[in-house]
Design a protein around this motif. Structure first.
Motif, PDB file in Angstrom:
ATOM      1  N   SER A  87       0.966  -1.037   0.147  1.00  0.00           N
ATOM      2  CA  SER A  87      -0.050   0.070   0.198  1.00  0.00           C
ATOM      3  C   SER A  87       0.981   1.349  -0.094  1.00  0.00           C
ATOM      4  O   SER A  87       2.133   0.834   0.141  1.00  0.00           O
ATOM      5  CB  SER A  87      -0.894   0.140   1.207  1.00  0.00           C
ATOM      6  OG  SER A  87      -0.102   0.061   2.112  1.00  0.00           O
ATOM      7  N   ALA A  88       0.403   2.231  -0.103  1.00  0.00           N
ATOM      8  CA  ALA A  88       0.771   3.666   0.232  1.00  0.00           C
ATOM      9  C   ALA A  88       0.992   3.743   1.602  1.00  0.00           C
ATOM     10  O   ALA A  88       0.609   2.977   2.377  1.00  0.00           O
ATOM     11  CB  ALA A  88       0.127   4.619  -0.414  1.00  0.00           C
ATOM     12  N   VAL A 131      -2.695  10.828   0.054  1.00  0.00           N
ATOM     13  CA  VAL A 131      -1.681  10.519  -0.906  1.00  0.00           C
ATOM     14  C   VAL A 131      -2.309  10.356  -2.200  1.00  0.00           C
ATOM     15  O   VAL A 131      -2.938   9.024  -2.355  1.00  0.00           O
ATOM     16  CB  VAL A 131      -0.628   9.356  -0.398  1.00  0.00           C
ATOM     17  CG1 VAL A 131       0.340   9.210  -1.331  1.00  0.00           C
ATOM     18  CG2 VAL A 131       0.121  10.073   0.744  1.00  0.00           C
ATOM     19  N   VAL A 133      -3.025   8.295  -5.312  1.00  0.00           N
ATOM     20  CA  VAL A 133      -2.304   7.270  -6.246  1.00  0.00           C
ATOM     21  C   VAL A 133      -2.864   7.279  -7.385  1.00  0.00           C
ATOM     22  O   VAL A 133      -3.875   7.304  -7.781  1.00  0.00           O
ATOM     23  CB  VAL A 133      -3.009   5.665  -5.432  1.00  0.00           C
ATOM     24  CG1 VAL A 133      -2.477   4.595  -6.203  1.00  0.00           C
ATOM     25  CG2 VAL A 133      -2.314   5.908  -3.955  1.00  0.00           C
ATOM     26  N   GLN A 144       2.161   2.441 -11.353  1.00  0.00           N
ATOM     27  CA  GLN A 144       1.549   3.255 -10.277  1.00  0.00           C
ATOM     28  C   GLN A 144       2.382   4.282  -9.755  1.00  0.00           C
ATOM     29  O   GLN A 144       3.824   3.879  -9.500  1.00  0.00           O
ATOM     30  CB  GLN A 144       1.046   2.073  -9.233  1.00  0.00           C
ATOM     31  CG  GLN A 144       0.392   2.858  -7.932  1.00  0.00           C
ATOM     32  CD  GLN A 144       0.059   1.750  -6.986  1.00  0.00           C
ATOM     33  OE1 GLN A 144      -0.314   0.553  -7.371  1.00  0.00           O
ATOM     34  NE2 GLN A 144       0.132   1.947  -5.817  1.00  0.00           N
ATOM     35  N   ASN A 146       2.728   6.893  -6.320  1.00  0.00           N
ATOM     36  CA  ASN A 146       2.257   7.456  -5.322  1.00  0.00           C
ATOM     37  C   ASN A 146       3.060   8.795  -4.991  1.00  0.00           C
ATOM     38  O   ASN A 146       4.180   8.891  -4.553  1.00  0.00           O
ATOM     39  CB  ASN A 146       2.547   6.518  -4.097  1.00  0.00           C
ATOM     40  CG  ASN A 146       2.056   5.113  -4.188  1.00  0.00           C
ATOM     41  OD1 ASN A 146       0.912   4.844  -4.877  1.00  0.00           O
ATOM     42  ND2 ASN A 146       2.750   3.951  -3.630  1.00  0.00           N
ATOM     43  N   ASN A 147       1.928   9.626  -5.057  1.00  0.00           N
ATOM     44  CA  ASN A 147       2.629  11.114  -4.957  1.00  0.00           C
ATOM     45  C   ASN A 147       2.619  11.633  -3.655  1.00  0.00           C
ATOM     46  O   ASN A 147       1.407  12.472  -3.198  1.00  0.00           O
ATOM     47  CB  ASN A 147       1.685  12.107  -5.945  1.00  0.00           C
ATOM     48  CG  ASN A 147       1.832  11.485  -7.453  1.00  0.00           C
ATOM     49  OD1 ASN A 147       2.815  11.444  -7.911  1.00  0.00           O
ATOM     50  ND2 ASN A 147       0.687  10.992  -8.046  1.00  0.00           N
ATOM     51  N   TYR A 148       3.620  11.644  -2.906  1.00  0.00           N
ATOM     52  CA  TYR A 148       3.712  12.012  -1.376  1.00  0.00           C
ATOM     53  C   TYR A 148       4.124  13.570  -1.429  1.00  0.00           C
ATOM     54  O   TYR A 148       3.166  14.218  -0.501  1.00  0.00           O
ATOM     55  CB  TYR A 148       4.786  11.030  -0.719  1.00  0.00           C
ATOM     56  CG  TYR A 148       4.638   9.652  -0.412  1.00  0.00           C
ATOM     57  CD1 TYR A 148       3.753   9.275   0.405  1.00  0.00           C
ATOM     58  CD2 TYR A 148       5.165   9.072  -1.403  1.00  0.00           C
ATOM     59  CE1 TYR A 148       3.361   8.028   0.646  1.00  0.00           C
ATOM     60  CE2 TYR A 148       4.800   7.528  -1.320  1.00  0.00           C
ATOM     61  CZ  TYR A 148       3.816   7.130  -0.067  1.00  0.00           C
ATOM     62  OH  TYR A 148       3.741   5.883  -0.288  1.00  0.00           O
ATOM     63  N   CYS A 162       8.069  10.795  -4.645  1.00  0.00           N
ATOM     64  CA  CYS A 162       7.282  10.166  -5.094  1.00  0.00           C
ATOM     65  C   CYS A 162       7.782   8.643  -5.112  1.00  0.00           C
ATOM     66  O   CYS A 162       8.797   8.262  -5.106  1.00  0.00           O
ATOM     67  CB  CYS A 162       6.446  10.342  -6.339  1.00  0.00           C
ATOM     68  SG  CYS A 162       7.551  10.464  -7.671  1.00  0.00           S
ATOM     69  N   HIS A 295      -7.713   1.910  -2.915  1.00  0.00           N
ATOM     70  CA  HIS A 295      -7.258   2.845  -3.538  1.00  0.00           C
ATOM     71  C   HIS A 295      -8.502   3.798  -4.417  1.00  0.00           C
ATOM     72  O   HIS A 295      -9.356   2.931  -4.752  1.00  0.00           O
ATOM     73  CB  HIS A 295      -6.326   2.223  -4.944  1.00  0.00           C
ATOM     74  CG  HIS A 295      -5.158   1.642  -4.177  1.00  0.00           C
ATOM     75  ND1 HIS A 295      -4.180   2.490  -3.507  1.00  0.00           N
ATOM     76  CD2 HIS A 295      -4.758   0.446  -4.028  1.00  0.00           C
ATOM     77  CE1 HIS A 295      -3.140   1.714  -3.059  1.00  0.00           C
ATOM     78  NE2 HIS A 295      -3.508   0.440  -3.255  1.00  0.00           N
TER      79      HIS A 295
END
Length: 295
Positions: A87-88, A131, A133, A144, A146-148, A162, A295
């Motif tokens: 997961s994120a 976050v 996704v 995929q 994940n843009n933190y 990311c 998600h």
């Protein structure tokens, strides 16, 4: 075109850049640039780690496990995750000129991406539900993201962070692109770190390509394994290739001298046309990674 073939300078195999408590330590000094950094620390159950930020802003980003982060009189509880493909995750922002303590009851592995800054921002918690996704590309270019910690997702001064997860057999960071000169509205000047993990056992592998321009030659084609790192000071980078049977993860850390915090890229014109083919292809059904309902 002349080529720089000192791949070892840019491809850091697992363990070769360990220092003190860190499995990996990349600083602006060790990388030979000005802003981006990354440390990876593994904590045994009940163990803690104290670090000072100096002239840089940091994230504490769980790769595996949970932790508490104590900084500036506050304590943030990070639920973390079981692994990067699960997961994120939630995370914590740690400002410059502070001391932080990361403690884990059950142990884990934690990334500490950083960027030099002259701006003071408050310590903060980044909830996983905030976050974004993103499923990017299509067909064999599906991945995929994940843009933190990007300009549209989380406030920082210089730091951009990311994650990209690529199913086995797919290509990501493609078409090849660069962000090594400041062109207003078109391209940012950013140094970049790729930190890799792979799923599929000790034989899992992938490939990372980096190549320069005629004025600034650079040549890297690295077979990457779990725990490897690739430094990108300039030039075109991509593709990142996940070998069939082995899912590929990488953490991207970017920072640069620009006053405007932005991630603007320029595709290699020889390959940019590939983007137009995605409109007629489906996104890989293996995405997103982890429980689909999350998600």
């Amino acid at each position: 075109m002349s080529r720089c073939t000192d791949t070892s300078k840019y491809h850091l195999s697992k363990g070769t850049s360990a220092a003190g408590a860190y499995d990996l330590e990349v600083t602006p000094e060790s990388a030979g640039w000005g802003y981006s950094g990354l440390r990876i620390v593994t904590l045994a159950p009940g163990e803690s780690h104290t670090f000072t930020t100096g002239d840089a802003e940091f994230l504490v980003l769980p790769l595996q496990g949970s932790a508490t982060v104590s900084v500036a009189g506050e304590t943030f509880e990070l639920a973390g995750r079981n692994g990067v493909f699960a997961s994120a995750t939630d995370f914590a922002y740690v400002p410059r000129a502070t001391e932080a303590v990361v403690a884990s009851v059950s142990g884990g592995r934690f990334a500490l991406p950083s960027a030099r800054t002259e701006r003071d921002l408050p310590a903060r918690y980044g909830p996983v539900e905030n976050v974004p996704v993103e499923l990017r590309g299509a067909g064999a270019c599906s991945r995929q993201v994940n843009n933190y910690c990007l300009p549209h997702t989380f406030d920082a001064d210089q730091l951009l962070v990311c994650e990209v997860l690529t199913p086995g057999g797919n290509w990501s960071s493609y078409p090849p692109h660069k962000h090594d000169e400041a062109v207003p509205g078109e391209q940012s000047e950013l140094e970049e770190i790729y930190y890799f993990e792979l799923d599929g056992g000790e034989n899992a592998f992938g490939y990372q390509r980096v190549y320069g321009t005629e004025d600034r030659p650079l040549e890297v084609l690295a077979e990457v394994r779990d725990g490897d790192t690739v430094l990108i000071p300039h030039g075109w980078h991509g593709p990142s290739i996940a070998a069939p049977g082995y899912d590929l993860y990488y953490l991207n850390v970017m920072a640069g001298p620009g006053q405007d915090r932005a991630w603007l890229i320029c595709d290699d014109p020889a390959h940019g046309w590939v983007r137009s083919t995605w409109t007629t292809q489906d996104v890989d059904s293996r995405l997103p990674f982890g429980p689909k309902e999350n998600h």
